[in-house]
Write a protein that holds these residues in place. Structure first.
Motif, PDB file in Angstrom:
ATOM      1  N   ASP A  96     -24.871  80.936  16.570  1.00  0.00           N
ATOM      2  CA  ASP A  96     -25.824  82.106  16.915  1.00  0.00           C
ATOM      3  C   ASP A  96     -24.935  82.864  17.576  1.00  0.00           C
ATOM      4  O   ASP A  96     -24.344  82.653  18.849  1.00  0.00           O
ATOM      5  CB  ASP A  96     -26.991  81.837  17.839  1.00  0.00           C
ATOM      6  N   HIS A  97     -24.107  84.472  17.526  1.00  0.00           N
ATOM      7  CA  HIS A  97     -23.854  85.677  17.525  1.00  0.00           C
ATOM      8  C   HIS A  97     -23.749  85.541  19.406  1.00  0.00           C
ATOM      9  O   HIS A  97     -23.368  85.786  19.834  1.00  0.00           O
ATOM     10  CB  HIS A  97     -23.653  86.653  16.913  1.00  0.00           C
ATOM     11  N   ASP A  98     -25.403  85.957  19.657  1.00  0.00           N
ATOM     12  CA  ASP A  98     -25.560  86.464  20.917  1.00  0.00           C
ATOM     13  C   ASP A  98     -25.866  84.940  21.672  1.00  0.00           C
ATOM     14  O   ASP A  98     -25.378  85.227  22.834  1.00  0.00           O
ATOM     15  CB  ASP A  98     -26.950  87.125  20.758  1.00  0.00           C
ATOM     16  N   ASP A  99     -26.509  83.613  21.121  1.00  0.00           N
ATOM     17  CA  ASP A  99     -26.921  82.452  22.273  1.00  0.00           C
ATOM     18  C   ASP A  99     -25.799  80.711  22.057  1.00  0.00           C
ATOM     19  O   ASP A  99     -26.171  80.518  21.003  1.00  0.00           O
ATOM     20  CB  ASP A  99     -27.831  82.042  21.877  1.00  0.00           C
ATOM     21  N   LYS A 100     -24.408  81.701  22.406  1.00  0.00           N
ATOM     22  CA  LYS A 100     -23.392  80.592  21.532  1.00  0.00           C
ATOM     23  C   LYS A 100     -24.140  79.643  21.424  1.00  0.00           C
ATOM     24  O   LYS A 100     -22.819  77.522  20.820  1.00  0.00           O
ATOM     25  CB  LYS A 100     -22.069  80.487  22.570  1.00  0.00           C
ATOM     26  N   LYS A 101     -24.854  78.666  22.123  1.00  0.00           N
ATOM     27  CA  LYS A 101     -25.530  77.053  22.245  1.00  0.00           C
ATOM     28  C   LYS A 101     -26.343  77.043  21.643  1.00  0.00           C
ATOM     29  O   LYS A 101     -27.200  75.529  21.426  1.00  0.00           O
ATOM     30  CB  LYS A 101     -25.810  76.855  24.097  1.00  0.00           C
ATOM     31  N   PHE A 103     -27.395  76.566  17.437  1.00  0.00           N
ATOM     32  CA  PHE A 103     -26.706  75.844  15.651  1.00  0.00           C
ATOM     33  C   PHE A 103     -28.264  76.344  15.160  1.00  0.00           C
ATOM     34  O   PHE A 103     -28.602  75.676  14.957  1.00  0.00           O
ATOM     35  CB  PHE A 103     -25.675  74.475  16.551  1.00  0.00           C
ATOM     36  N   ARG A 104     -27.368  76.704  13.851  1.00  0.00           N
ATOM     37  CA  ARG A 104     -28.474  77.095  12.751  1.00  0.00           C
ATOM     38  C   ARG A 104     -28.316  76.023  11.528  1.00  0.00           C
ATOM     39  O   ARG A 104     -26.667  76.329  10.989  1.00  0.00           O
ATOM     40  CB  ARG A 104     -28.843  78.123  12.970  1.00  0.00           C
ATOM     41  N   PHE A 105     -28.760  75.781  10.806  1.00  0.00           N
ATOM     42  CA  PHE A 105     -28.699  74.529   9.784  1.00  0.00           C
ATOM     43  C   PHE A 105     -29.613  74.373   8.701  1.00  0.00           C
ATOM     44  O   PHE A 105     -30.882  74.936   8.994  1.00  0.00           O
ATOM     45  CB  PHE A 105     -29.103  72.744  10.731  1.00  0.00           C
ATOM     46  N   VAL A 106     -30.277  74.618   7.477  1.00  0.00           N
ATOM     47  CA  VAL A 106     -31.189  74.272   7.115  1.00  0.00           C
ATOM     48  C   VAL A 106     -30.949  73.492   6.356  1.00  0.00           C
ATOM     49  O   VAL A 106     -30.530  72.198   6.808  1.00  0.00           O
ATOM     50  CB  VAL A 106     -30.911  75.887   5.476  1.00  0.00           C
ATOM     51  N   ARG A 132     -35.414  73.417  17.431  1.00  0.00           N
ATOM     52  CA  ARG A 132     -36.401  73.453  16.534  1.00  0.00           C
ATOM     53  C   ARG A 132     -36.761  73.574  14.504  1.00  0.00           C
ATOM     54  O   ARG A 132     -35.564  73.303  14.422  1.00  0.00           O
ATOM     55  CB  ARG A 132     -36.288  74.868  16.362  1.00  0.00           C
ATOM     56  N   GLY A 133     -37.950  73.858  14.913  1.00  0.00           N
ATOM     57  CA  GLY A 133     -37.871  73.957  13.242  1.00  0.00           C
ATOM     58  C   GLY A 133     -39.831  72.933  13.302  1.00  0.00           C
ATOM     59  O   GLY A 133     -40.772  72.652  13.816  1.00  0.00           O
ATOM     60  N   MET A 134     -39.996  73.679  11.891  1.00  0.00           N
ATOM     61  CA  MET A 134     -41.639  73.752  11.421  1.00  0.00           C
ATOM     62  C   MET A 134     -41.404  72.160  10.979  1.00  0.00           C
ATOM     63  O   MET A 134     -40.171  71.565  10.677  1.00  0.00           O
ATOM     64  CB  MET A 134     -41.591  74.392   9.960  1.00  0.00           C
ATOM     65  N   PRO A 135     -42.603  71.653  11.016  1.00  0.00           N
ATOM     66  CA  PRO A 135     -43.606  70.583  10.280  1.00  0.00           C
ATOM     67  C   PRO A 135     -42.440  70.082   9.400  1.00  0.00           C
ATOM     68  O   PRO A 135     -42.243  71.114   8.666  1.00  0.00           O
ATOM     69  CB  PRO A 135     -45.392  70.884   9.998  1.00  0.00           C
ATOM     70  N   ILE A 233     -30.493  73.054  18.581  1.00  0.00           N
ATOM     71  CA  ILE A 233     -30.662  73.296  17.438  1.00  0.00           C
ATOM     72  C   ILE A 233     -31.780  73.829  16.559  1.00  0.00           C
ATOM     73  O   ILE A 233     -33.071  73.476  17.029  1.00  0.00           O
ATOM     74  CB  ILE A 233     -30.362  71.706  16.583  1.00  0.00           C
ATOM     75  N   GLU A 234     -31.419  75.164  15.669  1.00  0.00           N
ATOM     76  CA  GLU A 234     -32.738  75.296  14.783  1.00  0.00           C
ATOM     77  C   GLU A 234     -32.633  74.748  13.294  1.00  0.00           C
ATOM     78  O   GLU A 234     -31.322  74.787  12.368  1.00  0.00           O
ATOM     79  CB  GLU A 234     -32.365  76.866  14.860  1.00  0.00           C
ATOM     80  N   LEU A 235     -33.394  74.126  12.883  1.00  0.00           N
ATOM     81  CA  LEU A 235     -33.648  73.669  11.320  1.00  0.00           C
ATOM     82  C   LEU A 235     -34.786  74.321  10.654  1.00  0.00           C
ATOM     83  O   LEU A 235     -35.700  73.888  10.691  1.00  0.00           O
ATOM     84  CB  LEU A 235     -33.658  72.179  11.733  1.00  0.00           C
ATOM     85  N   ARG A 236     -34.153  74.393   9.594  1.00  0.00           N
ATOM     86  CA  ARG A 236     -35.006  75.710   8.480  1.00  0.00           C
ATOM     87  C   ARG A 236     -35.493  74.702   7.231  1.00  0.00           C
ATOM     88  O   ARG A 236     -34.082  74.247   6.886  1.00  0.00           O
ATOM     89  CB  ARG A 236     -35.130  77.001   8.213  1.00  0.00           C
TER      90      ARG A 236
END
Length: 267
Positions: A96-101, A103-106, A132-135, A233-236
């Protein structure tokens, strides 16, 4: 003699001609810089992990590389975990450019995500990680797989992975600093009692890795904040998927009737 340091060199190929990599390898050899590993990174970029004796070598290398018309140096620095994984997997972890901690994954990135978490799981001491992530996107499975890769035992403190888990105590050997403690923020918030929260506080004081699924719900209903997390971590399923808790609000899966239609889902 100074200890050698690991550096990361990344360059974009401007003119792709035969022998380009050989020229750069020869230059590194003349400067007595060893190549640890090399791989293509994000289409026309190439990343190299280098073993360097001193920064003077790096200074000379950079000055020569910047005169070459066939490439453009994009990164040259002491290597970090993201650099090592970029070379290992051939692509960069999105940050994330604004929140350096953050991280985004798919879902297609599960291999690199597991590797990323496993490297952090191997580190000694307290670390608080949110995911974070959906079911059914692979959150819990990735945490467990990373624990296996890191040769760590995982402990479900609250979870819906197989069945509802809300623990209020651990047995003696489960308090080990070598364990990975996994919590589900929704389960802890909606189904737990004060004994469970007392256990959570005890676990937070253990110098070990703690992973919290749905950290936003967790912090809304506890004394902890997102500032307490070392990284998120964000997982999509894909880059366009929105992570939302509207589904939980509409269905109230934790009403008096229990899980209802959501029983056993990976929340």
């Amino acid at each position: 003699m100074m200890d050698r340091k690991e550096w990361y060199l990344e360059y974009e190929i401007k003119i792709n001609r035969p022998g380009l990599l050989g020229d750069i390898s020869s230059l590194l050899g003349m400067l007595a810089i060893n190549i640890i590993s090399i791989n293509g990174v994000d289409n026309r970029k190439r990343g190299l992990l280098l073993l360097v004796k001193n920064e003077e070598q790096i200074g000379r290398l950079e000055s020569i590389l910047r005169t070459m018309e066939t490439i453009q140096v994009t990164k040259i620095r002491e290597s970090n975990l993201r650099d090592k994984l970029a070379v290992r997997h051939g692509r960069y972890i999105q940050r994330d450019h604004d929140d350096k901690k953050t991280f985004r994954f798919v879902r297609d990135d599960l291999g690199i995500l597991v590797d990323f978490m496993a490297e952090h799981f191997k580190q000694v001491g307290h670390k608080l990680i949110g995911i974070r992530g959906m079911p059914r996107v692979g959150k819990t499975e990735s945490i467990v797989a990373a624990s296996v890769c890191a040769n760590k035992k995982w402990i479900f403190v609250s979870s819906t992975m197989i069945k509802q888990t809300v623990r209020s105590q651990l047995i003696d050997d489960e308090y080990s600093e070598n364990n990975i403690f996994i919590l589900d923020g929704v389960v802890s918030t909606e189904r737990a009692n004060e004994r469970h929260w007392q256990l959570v506080r005890e676990i937070m004081r253990i110098p070990a890795v703690k992973v919290v699924e749905h950290p936003d719900i967790f912090v809304q209903n506890s004394e902890y904040s997102l500032d307490d997390f070392d990284y998120i971590i964000e997982l999509r399923e894909d880059p366009t998927q929105e992570i939302t808790y509207d589904l939980l609000k509409k269905n109230r899966m934790f009403d008096e009737g229990g899980f209802g239609a959501f029983g056993g889902f990976d929340y």
